[in-house]
Design an enzyme around this catalytic site. Structure first.
Site: not given
Ligand code: SD4
Length: 345
Positions: A204, A232-233, A235, A255, A258
């Site tokens: 992310t 799905r959601v 963080d 990141t 999540g």
């Molecule tokens: C999530 N944190 O949807 C995000 C995905 C991701 O680095 O970071 N990643 O869980």
């Protein structure tokens, strides 16, 4: 394209995480490195933070507001089809839908967020509009899409040929097994056996900026975990989890997987630790350690990283696994750094 190696200028090797367990808060604070404070400054997660910071810097260097800087910055990876973890070209969920999560927060504590939005390549700008034009904080799914379309955003197909091909390959086994640190090739050595369908699938962008007036803002945007369940959601769109800031103290973003960040309200925790006097790096380290302590068996095999910036313009990062890169841009530099050596490797 920038040369990643050229930008890796420093590696902050931190004291063992075990120290965090045993010593007092004061010694933890002492043991962490503190970057020199400066403003304006912008920091962001992973290698793609370099071009993202460049866009943010254009705003900051001309005296612009941190909020405008972070929005402009994260729009860069959102628009890039080669980045399969953010925005247009992101990997889909297991049913083939590209669903995006994003949030934004300003110096007044205002915030806006969208979760599970489809067909819109710049969810961060929709999140900003939610913040500025509605009495709400968060819109999800079809409602978020409807709001975006009503406000002039263009409906697009976000599933590129490459991401569709990867998803179809993944369907052959349909095994959900996220692999971390996609940009850190050295991590390949310890990564699980390669699985079909591009399992190198989450990173992310979280960005924090401090402008010339000393105000903070932050943004976070992602396509989330590839091949997740539809609906799905993660963080990233959740204020306090994927992003949080308090203009008196500092900001943090995350990141990685999540679910673990949400369980620990990670970014809020990092900011509250900085309020208690932790340096940005020590605060990130303590937040990571909470995750490890609660679920050591899960933590061993996942990545979660935090990145923080305080009101003085000092920054720091820490992650469960070694290999978390982040970009730092101020008047003198736009460097890629690697967070300190982790507990596990
Ligand atoms: C999530 N944190 O949807 C995000 C995905 C991701 O680095 O970071 N990643 O869980």
């Amino acid at each position: 394209m920038f040369d990643r190696r050229k930008f890796i200028k420093a590696t902050a090797i931190s004291a063992s995480l075990l120290v965090v367990d045993k010593k007092s808060i004061a010694s933890v604070i002492q043991s962490s490195k503190v970057s020199a404070g400066t403003k304006p400054i912008v920091i962001s997660t992973w290698d793609f933070g370099i071009p993202a910071n460049q866009a943010a810097w254009k705003v900051l260097s001309s005296g612009g507001r941190a909020l405008d800087a972070v929005e402009a910055g994260v729009r860069v990876p959102e628009a890039d089809p080669n980045i399969q973890t953010v925005g247009y070209g992101g990997l889909p969920d297991r049913d083939g839908h590209v669903t995006l999560d994003a949030c934004i927060m300003d110096e007044f504590g205002n915030c806006g967020s969208v979760a599970g939005i489809e067909h819109i390549s710049h969810p961060i700008s929709v999140a900003r509009l939610v913040m500025e034009k509605t009495p709400h904080v968060m819109l999800v799914g079809d409602g978020a899409l409807q709001f975006a379309l009503e406000n002039g955003f263009k409906r697009e197909n976000l599933l590129t040929k490459k991401s569709e091909a990867d998803w179809r390959e993944w369907l052959k086994t349909a095994k959900y097994a996220p692999v971390m640190n996609i940009e850190n090739k050295s991590y390949d050595k310890v990564a699980p056996t390669k699985l079909p369908g591009n399992q190198y699938n989450h990173d992310t962008i979280g960005m924090l900026a401090l402008d010339a007036k000393g105000n903070l803002s932050g943004a976070c945007t992602t396509s989330g975990m590839a091949y997740k369940l539809h609906g799905r959601v993660g963080d990233s769109p959740i204020i306090g989890a994927g992003l949080y800031l308090d203009n008196e103290i500092g900001g943090a973003t995350s990141t990685g997987v999540g679910e673990e960040v949400i369980r620990n309200v990670g970014s809020f925790l990092v900011v509250e630790l900085m309020r208690q006097g932790y340096t940005p790096e020590a605060a990130c380290k303590e937040a990571v350690m909470r995750i490890i302590k609660k679920k050591p068996d899960i933590a061993k095999n996942i990545q979660v990283g935090f990145l923080a910036l305080n009101k003085k313009g000092e920054y720091g990062a820490y992650a469960i696994q070694t290999g978390f890169s982040y970009a730092v841009c101020d008047e003198k530099k736009n460097d890629l750094l690697i967070a300190g050596k982790s507990y596990y490797n």
